[in-house]
Enzyme design. Sequence first.
Site, PDB file in Angstrom:
ATOM      1  N   GLU A  65      43.939  34.713  49.343  1.00 40.43           N
ATOM      2  CA  GLU A  65      42.680  35.376  48.998  1.00 40.43           C
ATOM      3  C   GLU A  65      42.825  36.905  48.994  1.00 40.43           C
ATOM      4  O   GLU A  65      42.269  37.578  48.139  1.00 40.43           O
ATOM      5  CB  GLU A  65      41.587  34.957  49.983  1.00 40.43           C
ATOM      6  CG  GLU A  65      40.216  35.146  49.405  1.00 40.43           C
ATOM      7  CD  GLU A  65      39.119  34.834  50.412  1.00 40.43           C
ATOM      8  OE1 GLU A  65      39.442  34.372  51.532  1.00 40.43           O
ATOM      9  OE2 GLU A  65      37.959  35.080  50.091  1.00 40.43           O
ATOM     10  N   ASP A  66      43.567  37.430  49.932  1.00 41.62           N
ATOM     11  CA  ASP A  66      43.533  38.882  50.139  1.00 41.62           C
ATOM     12  C   ASP A  66      44.805  39.640  49.769  1.00 41.62           C
ATOM     13  O   ASP A  66      44.840  40.861  49.852  1.00 41.62           O
ATOM     14  CB  ASP A  66      43.236  39.189  51.617  1.00 41.62           C
ATOM     15  CG  ASP A  66      41.869  38.699  52.036  1.00 41.62           C
ATOM     16  OD1 ASP A  66      41.033  38.529  51.132  1.00 41.62           O
ATOM     17  OD2 ASP A  66      41.645  38.494  53.235  1.00 41.62           O
TER      18      ASP A  66
END
Length: 479
Positions: A65-66
């Site tokens: 996600e990051d």
Amino acid sequence: MVVKKQQKSERIKRAVNIATKAHEGQFRKTGEPYIVHPLAVQKILEEWGMDEDTVIAGILHDTVEDTDLTLDDIKKEFGESVAFLVDGVTKLSTARNGMRDIDTYLPATKDNFLRLMIALGDDIRVLIIKLADRLHNLRTLSALPPDKQKKIAKESLEVFAPLADRLNMGRLRVEMADLAFKYVDPRRFEELEKLIKKHNKSAEKSLKKIEDEVSAALKKEKIKFTISGRVKSVYSLHKKLAKHNQNINEIYDLTALRIIVDDITDCYLTLGVIHSLYTPMDGRIKDYIAMPKQNGYQSLHTTVITKDKRVVEFQIRTKEMHEYAERGLAASFYYNEQKVTENYKKGKIEHLPTNLLWIRELQTTAARLREGKKIDLKKLKLNLFADKIFVYTPKGDIIDLPAGSLPLDFAYRLHTEIGDHVVGVKINGKMSNLNKKLEQGDIVEILTSKNQTPKESWLGKIITSHARQKLRNRLHKNK
Ligand code: MN
């Protein structure tokens, strides 16, 4: 075995390196390097005794996600199972982000969210990673601005703590609930914390005496046991007080002693010993051994009145039951992997109520996975909501639909007006088409135009009778 251990730590070390590199330059609100968080999640999962793949997925849980790391990278590096877990956690978090405002989805949809977490969880280990993630975020909540603190705390109380309870992870439930409650209602928390302390102090002496009396009696019966006080959590007291019109005198389990014995026979013997010493209160004997709670919790509970008129609750259970009550599902992963506890294998847990059988099914599959046996990943999916999918509106409202539903089913479900004027659909932010089957967790945005009218051909792009009915009505009217 030693070799295996060695390999294990190699893989974990590699995961730590990769995650550290991926998160480089990122910082938490606490000011620490971001990697502190995944490493804390790793530690929690290790403490819970989770298997290696889960621990590795915990280390990598925020990378997809990051950071620039992709699911493919993870698959290549650590295999399908780890990638599957990371994917699950990422999906959950995407789904959660779709729900922008906690106040709009609570409390009306909190059950939905809980169900969704379980449905999306696919593999129960995804939920366990999510719980570890949330626990660490709660432990470091003070670094966030107050409005975010409240939001996360509230969600933890409403969704995550009940989830922990559902998985019978008692220790986690207590820690989460109390951490969160402190932020949701700081005054009340302090008030009740003081009350508990005061009560414990006044009860201390007589409790010691009771402990001694019971110990002596149990020794006489040659029952092997350990006895200790159990502290009631602030949040559970808060909830109980609300149920009992704030009357503390009606809370009978404020003071409780826990006795842990070797086997079930000793549980019942111990109950007898306690009842021969003190007067049991009417209707307060609960046999959760013969009839476990929904989450699989097992114990004997009894509330007695002592000679000096104190009300004390006793909880009696075996070591296995205790482990399971404290660590829940995580404990059974531990045991499954260790395969040491004969008792456990023979099955205290065999008493799982039918509605929890899916857990065992999942454990068995997970165990096969760990043994390196090939399994069909699809089999890991819970059947719990197999016939249903949960998708979102861009605003984060959850809509449940039968599996196989198409965008028009979704549109008509929202509103006939929306259904009638569909010109297109975006799924997860990307343009898609009306023949695309919706999948669990999709964020679905229906594009409409005033000039659009319903088409006969849409009947072939609908699977729910509800939508078909609406469309037919409209087609009929327009003729
Ligand atoms: Mn995280």
